[in-house]
Design a protein around this motif. Structure first.
Motif, PDB file in Angstrom:
ATOM      1  N   GLY A  78     -47.245   2.875   7.120  1.00  0.00           N
ATOM      2  CA  GLY A  78     -46.241   3.199   8.120  1.00  0.00           C
ATOM      3  C   GLY A  78     -45.740   4.617   8.020  1.00  0.00           C
ATOM      4  N   ILE A  79     -45.604   5.129   6.798  1.00  0.00           N
ATOM      5  CA  ILE A  79     -45.101   6.486   6.618  1.00  0.00           C
ATOM      6  C   ILE A  79     -46.110   7.501   7.155  1.00  0.00           C
ATOM      7  CG2 ILE A  79     -45.984   7.168   4.340  1.00  0.00           C
ATOM      8  CD1 ILE A  79     -42.316   7.370   5.294  1.00  0.00           C
ATOM      9  N   LYS A  80     -47.389   7.178   7.074  1.00  0.00           N
ATOM     10  CA  LYS A  80     -48.418   8.061   7.637  1.00  0.00           C
ATOM     11  C   LYS A  80     -48.334   8.085   9.166  1.00  0.00           C
ATOM     12  CE  LYS A  80     -51.646   7.288   3.802  1.00  0.00           C
ATOM     13  NZ  LYS A  80     -52.912   6.653   3.390  1.00  0.00           N
ATOM     14  N   LYS A  81     -48.171   6.918   9.764  1.00  0.00           N
ATOM     15  CA  LYS A  81     -48.058   6.855  11.226  1.00  0.00           C
ATOM     16  C   LYS A  81     -46.794   7.568  11.702  1.00  0.00           C
ATOM     17  CE  LYS A  81     -50.628   2.542  11.902  1.00  0.00           C
ATOM     18  NZ  LYS A  81     -50.649   1.228  12.581  1.00  0.00           N
ATOM     19  N   PHE A  82     -45.701   7.339  10.988  1.00  0.00           N
ATOM     20  CA  PHE A  82     -44.439   7.955  11.367  1.00  0.00           C
ATOM     21  C   PHE A  82     -44.511   9.474  11.222  1.00  0.00           C
ATOM     22  CE2 PHE A  82     -40.351   9.633   9.740  1.00  0.00           C
ATOM     23  CZ  PHE A  82     -39.586   9.492  10.889  1.00  0.00           C
ATOM     24  N   SER A  83     -44.986   9.964  10.094  1.00  0.00           N
ATOM     25  CA  SER A  83     -45.011  11.413   9.855  1.00  0.00           C
ATOM     26  C   SER A  83     -45.985  12.121  10.796  1.00  0.00           C
ATOM     27  CB  SER A  83     -45.351  11.711   8.391  1.00  0.00           C
ATOM     28  OG  SER A  83     -46.595  11.147   8.024  1.00  0.00           O
ATOM     29  N   SER A  84     -47.096  11.473  11.132  1.00  0.00           N
ATOM     30  CA  SER A  84     -48.035  12.079  12.095  1.00  0.00           C
ATOM     31  C   SER A  84     -47.362  12.282  13.446  1.00  0.00           C
ATOM     32  CB  SER A  84     -49.267  11.187  12.258  1.00  0.00           C
ATOM     33  OG  SER A  84     -50.008  11.136  11.064  1.00  0.00           O
ATOM     34  N   TRP A  85     -46.566  11.303  13.848  1.00  0.00           N
ATOM     35  CA  TRP A  85     -45.823  11.423  15.108  1.00  0.00           C
ATOM     36  C   TRP A  85     -44.770  12.530  15.013  1.00  0.00           C
ATOM     37  CZ3 TRP A  85     -40.515  10.356  15.602  1.00  0.00           C
ATOM     38  CH2 TRP A  85     -40.009  10.476  16.903  1.00  0.00           C
ATOM     39  N   VAL A  86     -44.051  12.575  13.899  1.00  0.00           N
ATOM     40  CA  VAL A  86     -42.998  13.584  13.729  1.00  0.00           C
ATOM     41  C   VAL A  86     -43.576  14.989  13.876  1.00  0.00           C
ATOM     42  CG1 VAL A  86     -41.393  14.630  12.074  1.00  0.00           C
ATOM     43  CG2 VAL A  86     -41.491  12.143  12.301  1.00  0.00           C
ATOM     44  N   LEU A  87     -44.752  15.212  13.313  1.00  0.00           N
ATOM     45  CA  LEU A  87     -45.362  16.546  13.357  1.00  0.00           C
ATOM     46  C   LEU A  87     -45.729  16.970  14.777  1.00  0.00           C
ATOM     47  CD1 LEU A  87     -47.577  16.362  10.151  1.00  0.00           C
ATOM     48  CD2 LEU A  87     -45.562  17.824  10.512  1.00  0.00           C
ATOM     49  N   GLU A  88     -45.765  16.028  15.701  1.00  0.00           N
ATOM     50  CA  GLU A  88     -46.042  16.357  17.097  1.00  0.00           C
ATOM     51  C   GLU A  88     -44.767  16.672  17.876  1.00  0.00           C
ATOM     52  OE1 GLU A  88     -47.994  12.877  18.498  1.00  0.00           O
ATOM     53  OE2 GLU A  88     -49.886  13.290  17.459  1.00  0.00           O
ATOM     54  N   GLN A  89     -43.601  16.478  17.238  1.00  0.00           N
ATOM     55  CA  GLN A  89     -42.329  16.669  17.920  1.00  0.00           C
ATOM     56  C   GLN A  89     -41.737  18.048  17.610  1.00  0.00           C
ATOM     57  OE1 GLN A  89     -41.840  13.964  19.908  1.00  0.00           O
ATOM     58  NE2 GLN A  89     -43.692  13.279  18.819  1.00  0.00           N
ATOM     59  N   GLU A  90     -40.856  18.516  18.491  1.00  0.00           N
ATOM     60  CA  GLU A  90     -40.131  19.741  18.213  1.00  0.00           C
ATOM     61  C   GLU A  90     -39.238  19.539  16.987  1.00  0.00           C
ATOM     62  OE1 GLU A  90     -37.892  21.187  21.494  1.00  0.00           O
ATOM     63  OE2 GLU A  90     -39.602  21.273  22.865  1.00  0.00           O
ATOM     64  N   ILE A  91     -39.059  20.594  16.210  1.00  0.00           N
ATOM     65  CA  ILE A  91     -38.173  20.518  15.052  1.00  0.00           C
ATOM     66  C   ILE A  91     -36.729  20.486  15.542  1.00  0.00           C
ATOM     67  CG2 ILE A  91     -37.387  21.683  12.951  1.00  0.00           C
ATOM     68  CD1 ILE A  91     -40.169  22.898  12.706  1.00  0.00           C
ATOM     69  N   GLN A  92     -35.997  19.462  15.112  1.00  0.00           N
ATOM     70  CA  GLN A  92     -34.623  19.292  15.543  1.00  0.00           C
ATOM     71  C   GLN A  92     -33.667  20.043  14.623  1.00  0.00           C
ATOM     72  OE1 GLN A  92     -33.772  17.395  18.360  1.00  0.00           O
ATOM     73  NE2 GLN A  92     -35.982  17.364  18.671  1.00  0.00           N
ATOM     74  N   GLU A  93     -32.469  20.303  15.140  1.00  0.00           N
ATOM     75  CA  GLU A  93     -31.421  20.899  14.318  1.00  0.00           C
ATOM     76  C   GLU A  93     -31.009  19.912  13.226  1.00  0.00           C
ATOM     77  OE1 GLU A  93     -26.723  22.290  14.702  1.00  0.00           O
ATOM     78  OE2 GLU A  93     -27.872  21.710  16.497  1.00  0.00           O
ATOM     79  N   ASP A  94     -30.836  20.420  12.019  1.00  0.00           N
ATOM     80  CA  ASP A  94     -30.394  19.595  10.895  1.00  0.00           C
ATOM     81  C   ASP A  94     -28.867  19.480  10.948  1.00  0.00           C
ATOM     82  OD1 ASP A  94     -29.868  18.299   8.549  1.00  0.00           O
ATOM     83  OD2 ASP A  94     -30.822  19.767   7.234  1.00  0.00           O
ATOM     84  N   LYS A  95     -28.386  18.329  11.383  1.00  0.00           N
ATOM     85  CA  LYS A  95     -26.943  18.116  11.571  1.00  0.00           C
ATOM     86  C   LYS A  95     -26.319  17.320  10.432  1.00  0.00           C
ATOM     87  CE  LYS A  95     -27.650  17.851  16.600  1.00  0.00           C
ATOM     88  NZ  LYS A  95     -27.535  16.944  17.780  1.00  0.00           N
ATOM     89  N   LEU A  96     -27.089  17.072   9.372  1.00  0.00           N
ATOM     90  CA  LEU A  96     -26.595  16.178   8.318  1.00  0.00           C
ATOM     91  C   LEU A  96     -25.331  16.718   7.654  1.00  0.00           C
ATOM     92  CD1 LEU A  96     -26.988  13.608   6.659  1.00  0.00           C
ATOM     93  CD2 LEU A  96     -28.353  14.960   5.058  1.00  0.00           C
ATOM     94  N   SER A  97     -25.309  18.020   7.361  1.00  0.00           N
ATOM     95  CA  SER A  97     -24.159  18.568   6.645  1.00  0.00           C
ATOM     96  C   SER A  97     -22.871  18.369   7.433  1.00  0.00           C
ATOM     97  CB  SER A  97     -24.377  20.056   6.340  1.00  0.00           C
ATOM     98  OG  SER A  97     -24.552  20.787   7.530  1.00  0.00           O
TER      99      SER A  97
END
Length: 377
Positions: free
Chosen positions: A345-364
């Motif tokens: 699942g982590i492979k499928k998820f990360s492959s999809w993420v790499l196709e997406q625009e990088i989002q702003e890191d709002k965690l802080s």
């Protein structure tokens, strides 16, 4: 085929379920408010989740806190899948009125309409949560099965994160089954418990079959990468892709049961279609506990971006230590078997993420908000 209403149907689980049900020939109506926290500032134009179902479902932009929106959405429906909810353990501890209004009052309005008006609803599927269990199920070496209370702030400040019992005896973690003690440790968990109990209690009295699913940590392609309040896989992914360090709470050994979106959809459809599900609640997970450090390291490897990982010892009040699902009941009654485990699942998820625009890191920003409320230690 049946008419099915999916509340929150423009969300991560809802869109995946809607598209699969459409493939099977069902007619789908979606009631969703297109929350900016999930869908962004211009959801009708930019939300990939919304656009994936646009023109394929009857879409009602509305809220479950509106009686008129409910009345419109419920017309001619045979089945209701109730996903609409405020989610997120941490945020629920200071947005208490909002979580209560949406999750509890929203469900109450639906049931009130169905109890007092003519309708064609035959079944309601409620999205419950593993959060209603609070801390999971354990074995004490002398006392047998025990359900320890929520962890004390003083213990965690001292770096003692594992569960102990009243006599400070170390406990053996077990899979949590549906008969386990329900004692949520967050406002979110309380509202999900209330939702589930209202559905399972009221529906049989008005001739509607209830089904409850206690989902574990759902992940997969399509989940929000910009919401800093839910989903550590999304949060870590956004941090890594921004080359930001990952800061792990507690000692990194806290575990969750990560269940892939395809398996969640499959389980939910079994609940919709099988009469054997009626009147029952089921765990939905993989039955495997994965710790947070493994999640972080797996994502770093998947993206091939080497960011620092720091185990901070900090913690959020309301978080649980461990919980993973016992799947015996759903396997025996509905024939459900998870098909995607974490490594795949982590492979499928990360492959999809790499196709997406990088989002702003709002965690802080979200952590600072929790710190101000006294919930982040």
């Amino acid at each position: 085929m049946k008419n099915i209403l999916i509340t929150g149907g423009a969300g991560f689980i809802g869109t995946n379920l809607a598209l699969k049900l459409i493939e099977k020939g069902y007619t789908i109506t979606v009631l969703d408010n297109l929350s900016k926290q999930i869908h962004g500032n211009n959801p009708e134009l930019t939300s990939p989740l919304y656009k994936s179902i646009k023109d394929k479902v009857k879409f009602i932009k509305g809220t479950v806190t509106s009686r008129s929106d409910w009345e419109r959405a419920l017309q001619n429906q045979n089945i209701v899948v109730h996903f609409a909810a405020e989610t997120g353990t941490g945020q629920s501890m200071y947005c208490i009125e909002k979580y209560t209004e949406v999750n509890i009052q929203g469900t109450a309005i639906m049931l009130d309409i169905l109890a007092n008006s003519e309708n064609s609803v035959e079944k309601i599927v409620i999205a419950s949560s593993r959060s209603i269990y609070g801390e999971g199920k354990y074995r004490h070496p002398e006392q047998g099965i025990v359900y320890p209370s929520h962890r004390k702030e003083s213990d965690m400040l001292a770096g003692n994160f594992e569960l102990t019992y009243n006599d400070n005896q170390v406990l053996e973690l077990l899979a949590t089954d549906e008969e386990s003690k329900i004692h949520p440790s967050s406002v979110y968990g309380i509202t999900k418990q209330n939702q589930e109990q209202m559905i399972m209690t009221v529906c049989p009295t008005i001739g509607i079959a209830p089904v409850g699913f206690r989902y574990q940590n759902v992940y997969g392609p399509g989940q929000s990468l910009s919401n800093p309040y839910t989903g550590i896989l999304s949060i870590f992914s956004t941090q890594i892709r921004n080359n930001n360090p990952i800061q792990i709470f507690e000692d990194g050994k806290e575990t969750r049961d990560f269940v892939f979106i395809d398996d969640v959809v499959a389980a939910t459809i079994l609940g919709i279609e099988k009469e054997e599900a009626n009147g029952h609640v089921f765990n939905v997970g993989t039955g495997v506990a994965t710790d947070v450090l493994e999640v972080a390291n797996s994502l770093i490897a998947a993206y091939n971006i080497n960011v620092p990982v720091t185990v901070t010892g900090r913690f959020r009040l309301g978080d649980i230590r461990h919980n993973f699902a016992d799947l015996t009941k759903i396997k025996d009654r509905l024939g459900f078997e998870p098909t995607v485990y974490f490594n795949e699942g982590i492979k499928k998820f990360s492959s999809w993420v790499l196709e997406q625009e990088i989002q702003e890191d709002k965690l802080s920003k979200s952590l600072e908000e929790m710190k101000k409320k006294g919930l982040l230690k």
